[in-house]
Motif scaffolding. Structure first.
Motif, mmCIF file in Angstrom:
data_model
loop_
_atom_site.group_PDB
_atom_site.id
_atom_site.type_symbol
_atom_site.label_atom_id
_atom_site.label_comp_id
_atom_site.label_asym_id
_atom_site.label_seq_id
_atom_site.Cartn_x
_atom_site.Cartn_y
_atom_site.Cartn_z
ATOM 1 N N ARG A 196 0.821 -1.204 0.137
ATOM 2 C CA ARG A 196 -0.002 0.006 -0.104
ATOM 3 C C ARG A 196 0.728 1.222 0.034
ATOM 4 O O ARG A 196 0.448 2.192 -0.569
ATOM 5 C CB ARG A 196 -0.878 -0.004 1.349
ATOM 6 C CG ARG A 196 -1.878 1.120 1.475
ATOM 7 C CD ARG A 196 -2.740 0.546 2.434
ATOM 8 N NE ARG A 196 -3.882 1.869 2.408
ATOM 9 C CZ ARG A 196 -5.153 1.555 2.803
ATOM 10 N NH1 ARG A 196 -5.512 0.467 2.699
ATOM 11 N NH2 ARG A 196 -5.887 2.593 3.005
ATOM 12 N N SER A 197 1.814 1.282 0.889
ATOM 13 C CA SER A 197 2.605 2.435 0.992
ATOM 14 C C SER A 197 3.436 2.846 -0.510
ATOM 15 O O SER A 197 3.645 3.822 -0.839
ATOM 16 C CB SER A 197 3.882 2.293 1.998
ATOM 17 O OG SER A 197 4.674 1.222 1.896
ATOM 18 N N ASP A 198 3.975 1.632 -0.882
ATOM 19 C CA ASP A 198 4.456 2.042 -2.474
ATOM 20 C C ASP A 198 3.536 2.466 -3.628
ATOM 21 O O ASP A 198 3.926 3.060 -4.495
ATOM 22 C CB ASP A 198 5.210 0.784 -2.966
ATOM 23 C CG ASP A 198 6.512 0.390 -2.175
ATOM 24 O OD1 ASP A 198 7.090 1.119 -1.323
ATOM 25 O OD2 ASP A 198 7.200 -0.857 -2.335
ATOM 26 N N LYS B 30 3.164 6.077 -2.785
ATOM 27 C CA LYS B 30 4.213 6.658 -3.561
ATOM 28 C C LYS B 30 3.972 7.051 -5.036
ATOM 29 O O LYS B 30 4.405 7.900 -5.575
ATOM 30 C CB LYS B 30 5.493 6.016 -3.278
ATOM 31 C CG LYS B 30 5.784 6.369 -1.780
ATOM 32 C CD LYS B 30 7.093 5.531 -1.545
ATOM 33 C CE LYS B 30 7.547 5.516 0.098
ATOM 34 N NZ LYS B 30 8.446 4.571 0.367
#
Length: 134
Positions: A104-106, A109
């Motif tokens: 999710r974080s990637d 980004k």
């Protein structure tokens, strides 16, 4: 206004890939997508587009270049080309990618890098959701 925009996405837009044929709707689980994740040993996914930064319509050539730039960023993920389809309008669909196995974080980004207001994310067995990047 933001809340109204997100409600419109919930109701009027689906995220489609053709090979294999899968339609993803916000707030719904998808067994075909879960099977695809299983076949690829993945638990999470995202649908990301590079087109129309911050919701501002660009011409076809600029959107194509942005789409190809996003493709290059996805080289180390299993990605499948797809599109955002607005069910209530006849306008051209917006190209994007279903990205398997991306945290999710990637994916957030990537969405921020390509100036998106939101992306769609999910996990195996869990309903698709909007990740608001604003």
């Amino acid at each position: 206004m933001i809340k109204q925009e997100l409600q419109k996405v919930n109701q009027d837009i689906l995220f489609r890939v053709s090979h294999p044929p899968i339609d993803i709707k916000i707030g719904e689980c998808n067994t075909l997508l879960d099977e695809l994740l299983d076949r690829n040993n993945c638990m999470e996914w995202a649908f990301v587009s590079a087109c129309n930064p911050y919701g501002t319509a660009l011409n076809q050539l600029l959107n194509f270049r942005r789409h190809e730039s996003l493709r290059e960023k996805l080289y180390h993920y299993r990605s499948i080309e797809g599109e955002e389809v607005n069910l209530m309008e006849t306008e051209t669909s917006i190209k994007g990618f279903l990205v398997l196995g991306i945290p999710r974080s990637d994916s957030a980004k990537l969405g921020l890098l390509f100036e998106q207001n939101f992306i769609v994310v999910g996990r195996r067995g869990v309903a698709a959701e909007i990740l608001d990047l604003r």
